[in-house]
Scaffold this motif. Sequence first.
Motif, short mmCIF file in Angstrom:
data_model
loop_
_atom_site.label_atom_id
_atom_site.label_comp_id
_atom_site.label_asym_id
_atom_site.label_seq_id
_atom_site.Cartn_x
_atom_site.Cartn_y
_atom_site.Cartn_z
N LYS A 136 -1.71 6.41 7.54
CA LYS A 136 -1.94 6.75 6.13
C LYS A 136 -1.48 8.17 5.84
N ALA A 137 -1.73 9.06 6.79
CA ALA A 137 -1.29 10.45 6.61
C ALA A 137 0.23 10.52 6.57
N TYR A 138 0.90 9.70 7.40
CA TYR A 138 2.36 9.65 7.36
C TYR A 138 2.84 9.25 5.97
N ASN A 139 2.19 8.25 5.39
CA ASN A 139 2.59 7.79 4.05
C ASN A 139 2.44 8.91 3.02
N ARG A 140 1.34 9.64 3.10
CA ARG A 140 1.14 10.75 2.16
C ARG A 140 2.19 11.84 2.38
N LEU A 141 2.46 12.14 3.64
CA LEU A 141 3.43 13.18 3.96
C LEU A 141 4.83 12.80 3.49
N LEU A 142 5.19 11.54 3.68
CA LEU A 142 6.50 11.07 3.23
C LEU A 142 6.64 11.21 1.72
N ASN A 143 5.57 10.92 1.01
CA ASN A 143 5.59 11.08 -0.45
C ASN A 143 5.80 12.54 -0.84
N GLU A 144 5.15 13.45 -0.10
CA GLU A 144 5.29 14.88 -0.38
C GLU A 144 6.71 15.37 -0.10
N LEU A 145 7.28 14.92 1.03
CA LEU A 145 8.63 15.36 1.39
C LEU A 145 9.68 14.82 0.43
N GLN A 146 9.40 13.65 -0.16
CA GLN A 146 10.37 13.04 -1.05
C GLN A 146 10.15 13.43 -2.51
N ALA A 147 9.06 14.16 -2.77
CA ALA A 147 8.77 14.57 -4.15
C ALA A 147 9.80 15.58 -4.62
N PRO A 148 10.17 15.53 -5.92
CA PRO A 148 11.17 16.48 -6.43
C PRO A 148 10.64 17.90 -6.46
N GLY B 85 6.96 22.04 5.86
CA GLY B 85 7.84 22.36 4.76
C GLY B 85 8.61 23.66 4.94
N GLU B 86 8.47 24.27 6.14
CA GLU B 86 9.15 25.54 6.41
C GLU B 86 10.04 25.41 7.65
N LYS B 87 10.94 26.38 7.80
CA LYS B 87 11.76 26.47 9.00
C LYS B 87 11.85 27.93 9.41
N ILE B 88 12.18 28.14 10.67
CA ILE B 88 12.33 29.51 11.15
C ILE B 88 13.67 29.63 11.86
N ARG C 160 14.80 15.52 3.85
CA ARG C 160 15.17 14.11 4.04
C ARG C 160 15.32 13.79 5.52
N ALA C 161 15.90 14.73 6.28
CA ALA C 161 16.07 14.52 7.72
C ALA C 161 14.71 14.40 8.42
N LEU C 162 13.77 15.26 8.05
CA LEU C 162 12.44 15.21 8.65
C LEU C 162 11.69 13.95 8.21
N ILE D 30 13.24 34.63 11.08
CA ILE D 30 13.34 34.58 9.61
C ILE D 30 12.74 33.27 9.11
N LEU D 31 11.75 33.39 8.25
CA LEU D 31 11.04 32.22 7.72
C LEU D 31 11.66 31.81 6.38
N GLU D 32 11.97 30.51 6.24
CA GLU D 32 12.55 29.99 5.01
C GLU D 32 11.94 28.64 4.67
N LYS D 33 12.10 28.23 3.41
CA LYS D 33 11.68 26.90 2.98
C LYS D 33 12.75 25.88 3.39
N LEU D 34 12.32 24.66 3.63
CA LEU D 34 13.26 23.60 3.96
C LEU D 34 14.11 23.25 2.74
N THR D 35 15.38 22.95 2.97
CA THR D 35 16.23 22.45 1.90
C THR D 35 15.92 20.98 1.66
N ASP D 36 16.41 20.44 0.55
CA ASP D 36 16.19 19.02 0.26
C ASP D 36 16.80 18.14 1.35
N GLU D 37 17.96 18.53 1.85
CA GLU D 37 18.61 17.76 2.91
C GLU D 37 17.78 17.78 4.19
N GLU D 38 17.21 18.93 4.51
CA GLU D 38 16.37 19.04 5.71
C GLU D 38 15.09 18.24 5.55
#
Length: 306
Positions: A294-306, A191-194, A214-216, A204-212
Amino acid sequence: MNKFARKKFIIKQNKKEKMAKKTLIVVGVIIAVIIILALTAVIVTSAKSAPAVLYIEQGTVKVEHKGQWFDGKDEQELFLNDVVRTGEDSRASIVFYDSIIIREAATTEIKIQKLSTEETSIKQAAGETWNKFENIAGVRQYEVETPNTAATVRGTGFLVRLNSILVGDGSVDVNLLKDGNRIMQRRVSAGEKILADIEKGDLILEKLTDEEKRALAEQIRKDRDTYKRVRLFLVKNDPKIMTAIRMAKLDESRIMEYAEKLDNGEYNEDEIYAKSPIKTENTEKILRLTKKIKAYNRLLNELQAP
């Protein structure tokens, strides 16, 4: 129908319903075991594969081997110090030791710098790569180096550009490079980028944007779906598996239904593994792969969560 006959009829119907439920459960286990056996075939086959294999997804891909450039071929073996370059309309993947998947975007160039189970590394001279490292076949460490950064991982998924690294899952240790020397290090989590600030000599450490995100998420979805496609392909093309399916009187839609239930957690993979007739190192790998889906499914849900 008298009272005694009605009671007898109800008991008979209840027995039929219980038998139907038991049959459905048994069939579910059979399908799950079939899936495990199919994936066993994948792992056994993969164990004999080359340390590095090129898969061309689109367009023409160039490969430099021992100083000479030529058109790459799908499923060709790659070697230490080989360079792989994609064109403007090209896409390619490289698989190392069945544990590391690299997807090269268009106009990307990478060089294989180290190639062993102790450590595998690439140098990315241009473009963008998605890197997925699952420690399935005993690879201990993987590293991606660009002109400005070096990312070291032991099990994660991340996107590498020349001056930034985006992490989808796991964590990555990123070093800032100056004149080839590592001058500072920071850890980047899911959930982070550098960003590499070359002028200031800083990471410089930052949080991922919503667009990023979605790309991941799209890259992670491709990783997950790769396992699903392989699984179904093997089920449909293995005579022994198809014989078992015909005996269970199941069609493809039913197979897909059970596979989805397995991946979504409606079946317990540990219980299925306990019922599997095969107990080898490979089936343990398959168990880990199932958990990863199964972990992928959980991670996808987290990345797509508002």
